[in-house]
Design an enzyme around this catalytic site. Sequence first.
Site, PDB file in Angstrom:
ATOM      1  N   ASN A   1      -1.676 -25.280 -50.948  1.00  0.00           N
ATOM      2  CA  ASN A   1      -1.483 -26.451 -49.877  1.00  0.00           C
ATOM      3  C   ASN A   1      -0.069 -27.154 -49.951  1.00  0.00           C
ATOM      4  O   ASN A   1       0.160 -28.081 -49.316  1.00  0.00           O
ATOM      5  CB  ASN A   1      -2.498 -27.367 -50.312  1.00  0.00           C
ATOM      6  CG  ASN A   1      -3.888 -27.142 -50.439  1.00  0.00           C
ATOM      7  OD1 ASN A   1      -4.394 -26.589 -49.471  1.00  0.00           O
ATOM      8  ND2 ASN A   1      -4.698 -27.569 -51.410  1.00  0.00           N
TER       9      ASN A   1
ATOM     10  N   HIS B   1     -13.995 -34.969 -48.698  1.00  0.00           N
ATOM     11  CA  HIS B   1     -13.527 -34.348 -50.129  1.00  0.00           C
ATOM     12  C   HIS B   1     -14.480 -35.102 -51.050  1.00  0.00           C
ATOM     13  O   HIS B   1     -14.941 -36.102 -51.016  1.00  0.00           O
ATOM     14  CB  HIS B   1     -12.272 -34.693 -50.353  1.00  0.00           C
ATOM     15  CG  HIS B   1     -11.752 -34.034 -51.272  1.00  0.00           C
ATOM     16  ND1 HIS B   1     -11.241 -34.436 -52.773  1.00  0.00           N
ATOM     17  CD2 HIS B   1     -11.288 -32.712 -51.553  1.00  0.00           C
ATOM     18  CE1 HIS B   1     -10.897 -33.604 -53.485  1.00  0.00           C
ATOM     19  NE2 HIS B   1     -10.895 -32.560 -52.679  1.00  0.00           N
TER      20      HIS B   1
ATOM     21  N   GLU C   1     -11.569 -38.325 -43.642  1.00  0.00           N
ATOM     22  CA  GLU C   1     -10.217 -37.668 -43.582  1.00  0.00           C
ATOM     23  C   GLU C   1      -9.480 -37.750 -42.287  1.00  0.00           C
ATOM     24  O   GLU C   1     -10.104 -37.748 -41.192  1.00  0.00           O
ATOM     25  CB  GLU C   1     -10.462 -36.343 -44.346  1.00  0.00           C
ATOM     26  CG  GLU C   1     -10.750 -36.332 -45.884  1.00  0.00           C
ATOM     27  CD  GLU C   1     -11.210 -34.864 -46.154  1.00  0.00           C
ATOM     28  OE1 GLU C   1     -10.910 -34.015 -45.759  1.00  0.00           O
ATOM     29  OE2 GLU C   1     -12.226 -34.716 -47.160  1.00  0.00           O
TER      30      GLU C   1
ATOM     31  N   SER D   1     -10.265 -30.941 -45.199  1.00  0.00           N
ATOM     32  CA  SER D   1      -9.652 -29.955 -46.135  1.00  0.00           C
ATOM     33  C   SER D   1     -10.216 -28.584 -46.292  1.00  0.00           C
ATOM     34  O   SER D   1      -9.575 -27.624 -46.231  1.00  0.00           O
ATOM     35  CB  SER D   1      -9.688 -30.502 -47.616  1.00  0.00           C
ATOM     36  OG  SER D   1     -11.190 -30.553 -47.976  1.00  0.00           O
TER      37      SER D   1
ATOM     38  N   ASP E   1      -8.088 -40.670 -45.613  1.00  0.00           N
ATOM     39  CA  ASP E   1      -7.809 -39.666 -46.613  1.00  0.00           C
ATOM     40  C   ASP E   1      -6.726 -38.670 -45.751  1.00  0.00           C
ATOM     41  O   ASP E   1      -7.233 -38.032 -45.131  1.00  0.00           O
ATOM     42  CB  ASP E   1      -8.637 -39.086 -47.363  1.00  0.00           C
ATOM     43  CG  ASP E   1      -8.207 -38.027 -48.236  1.00  0.00           C
ATOM     44  OD1 ASP E   1      -7.071 -37.523 -48.174  1.00  0.00           O
ATOM     45  OD2 ASP E   1      -8.919 -37.619 -49.249  1.00  0.00           O
TER      46      ASP E   1
ATOM     47  N   HIS F   1      -4.212 -33.797 -46.298  1.00  0.00           N
ATOM     48  CA  HIS F   1      -3.806 -32.553 -45.711  1.00  0.00           C
ATOM     49  C   HIS F   1      -2.814 -32.843 -44.284  1.00  0.00           C
ATOM     50  O   HIS F   1      -2.567 -31.921 -43.644  1.00  0.00           O
ATOM     51  CB  HIS F   1      -4.937 -31.579 -45.213  1.00  0.00           C
ATOM     52  CG  HIS F   1      -5.519 -31.098 -46.483  1.00  0.00           C
ATOM     53  ND1 HIS F   1      -5.319 -30.246 -47.256  1.00  0.00           N
ATOM     54  CD2 HIS F   1      -6.621 -31.839 -47.208  1.00  0.00           C
ATOM     55  CE1 HIS F   1      -6.093 -29.782 -48.307  1.00  0.00           C
ATOM     56  NE2 HIS F   1      -6.948 -30.906 -48.309  1.00  0.00           N
TER      57      HIS F   1
ATOM     58  N   LYS G   1       0.312 -31.794 -52.301  1.00  0.00           N
ATOM     59  CA  LYS G   1       0.226 -30.940 -51.390  1.00  0.00           C
ATOM     60  C   LYS G   1       1.560 -30.713 -50.477  1.00  0.00           C
ATOM     61  O   LYS G   1       2.459 -30.173 -51.084  1.00  0.00           O
ATOM     62  CB  LYS G   1      -1.133 -31.087 -50.180  1.00  0.00           C
ATOM     63  CG  LYS G   1      -2.289 -30.968 -51.147  1.00  0.00           C
ATOM     64  CD  LYS G   1      -3.565 -31.297 -50.731  1.00  0.00           C
ATOM     65  CE  LYS G   1      -4.789 -31.088 -51.840  1.00  0.00           C
ATOM     66  NZ  LYS G   1      -6.079 -31.783 -51.613  1.00  0.00           N
TER      67      LYS G   1
HETATM   68  C1  LIG Z   1      -6.808 -32.327 -52.800  1.00  0.00           C
HETATM   69  C2  LIG Z   1      -7.610 -33.558 -51.955  1.00  0.00           C
HETATM   70  C3  LIG Z   1      -7.674 -34.606 -52.615  1.00  0.00           C
HETATM   71  C4  LIG Z   1      -7.139 -34.998 -54.258  1.00  0.00           C
HETATM   72  O1  LIG Z   1      -5.973 -34.947 -54.180  1.00  0.00           O
HETATM   73  P1  LIG Z   1      -5.248 -34.414 -55.848  1.00  0.00           P
HETATM   74  O2  LIG Z   1      -3.962 -34.804 -55.637  1.00  0.00           O
HETATM   75  O3  LIG Z   1      -5.218 -32.974 -55.695  1.00  0.00           O
HETATM   76  O4  LIG Z   1      -6.195 -34.649 -56.921  1.00  0.00           O
HETATM   77  C5  LIG Z   1      -8.168 -35.829 -52.163  1.00  0.00           C
HETATM   78  N1  LIG Z   1      -8.634 -35.720 -50.822  1.00  0.00           N
HETATM   79  C6  LIG Z   1      -8.645 -34.645 -50.159  1.00  0.00           C
HETATM   80  C7  LIG Z   1      -9.114 -34.425 -48.894  1.00  0.00           C
HETATM   81  C8  LIG Z   1      -8.002 -33.408 -50.851  1.00  0.00           C
HETATM   82  O5  LIG Z   1      -7.891 -32.384 -50.164  1.00  0.00           O
END
Ligand SMILES: *Cc1c(COP(=O)(O)O)cnc(C)c1O
Length: 404
Positions: free
Chosen positions: A54, A140, A191, A195, A220, A223, A254
């Site tokens: 990512n 997620h 989101e 993801s 969120d 990505h 990411k």
């Molecule tokens: C990866 C991810 C997270 C968590 O983030 P990390 O820093 O890896 O713990 C939260 N939400 C989504 C949608 C993700 O893909």
Amino acid sequence: MVSYPNMTSFSDELNQRLAQAREQNLFRELRRVDSAQGPRVWIGVRELLNFSSNDYLGLATHPALKIAAIEAVEKYGAGAGASRLISGSLNPFHELEAALAKFKKTEAALTFATGYAASTGTIPALMGKDDIIILDKLVHASIVDGARLSGAKLRVFAHNDLADLEEKLQWAAKQMASATDKPIHTLVITESVFSMDGDLAPLAEIVALKEKYGVWLMVDEAHATGVIGKSGRGLADELDLGNRIEIQMGTLGKALGASGGYVCGSRALTDYLINRARSFIFSTAPVPAAAASATAAVRLLETSEGPARRKMLWELISAFNDRLKLSPNSLPSAIIPIILGDESRTLAAAEALRAKGIYIPAIRYPTVARGQARLRVTLTAAHTEADIAALAQELTPIIGNRKS
Ligand SMILES: *Cc1c(COP(=O)(O)O)cnc(C)c1O
């Protein structure tokens, strides 16, 4: 050899459970990588083309991020020593939060050890057992876990389905109206880029709905940050919705190439989380080097290198789409799921690709629903046109055999 007689039945029980996971093609194991995360990785003596990361902009190995980490280690040491509320809050976290708030155009930002900790700390801090949380079906695990931890009443709407969301909001409005002793609150969570599917939420419509029903919204952007929008600030900013969303969260791990999680919003929100978010309060601060690298990444995105790397990424996404004719439209993100459905088929496809020198993870339950197993291809700005051509060549026969 020491034996642990009392442990035998414990291990037997776990091995039995693992055998069941194996039978269902759901067993997972770690694959050791002997190089940095990049477009190519070394697994033992083999070099593989990597389409699993990512690190969308290729910043994880960028000199500016590495130097920032090294300098932070020199100045602040390896570890932070304690929670930020206990031993004093190291300057790199404050610099990072100022940079993030500026980047996201919010009043304030607060960082956590991970995005996972940001979700599981923030949601239960805000919501309690009398409150209501409405989630997109595909959010997620960190959001699901945070929502469960809060004890709030949970409702799930069909993925990106506005009519279903409105139905859940109507139900919530009734509960809110009939609350007698103390007001109850409703939080919608989605989101912006999903993801495991790489599609976008209809964010403008969701914001309009949450305003119509007078509820809160958390988005969120794990990505999307760094990737989506002309300035890479994410979908909320691209659609000019940032100041209508109560909680914008995401990860620094990411596209930002470092490690950590963030929440952006009002100063009241971050002050409140400092006081109430248990994953923030009861956890040692992350290593200062991670914060320093993330700050370097945010600053880098605001130079010409940000747009240049995004341009490269989107050209590669488009080239990949052209070669495989995956979608008549342009693909919306750097996450491209090749849904094969069956778990064993997906595992076999991933293994066959590895034998050809291409590393793509087989994503299975519980990350996605049963029977929705997929190869999850992620492209990064650090790939080349030749990498994409090689990927397309090996994927074509697999895609040709796809059900969906
Ligand atoms: C990866 C991810 C997270 C968590 O983030 P990390 O820093 O890896 O713990 C939260 N939400 C989504 C949608 C993700 O893909």
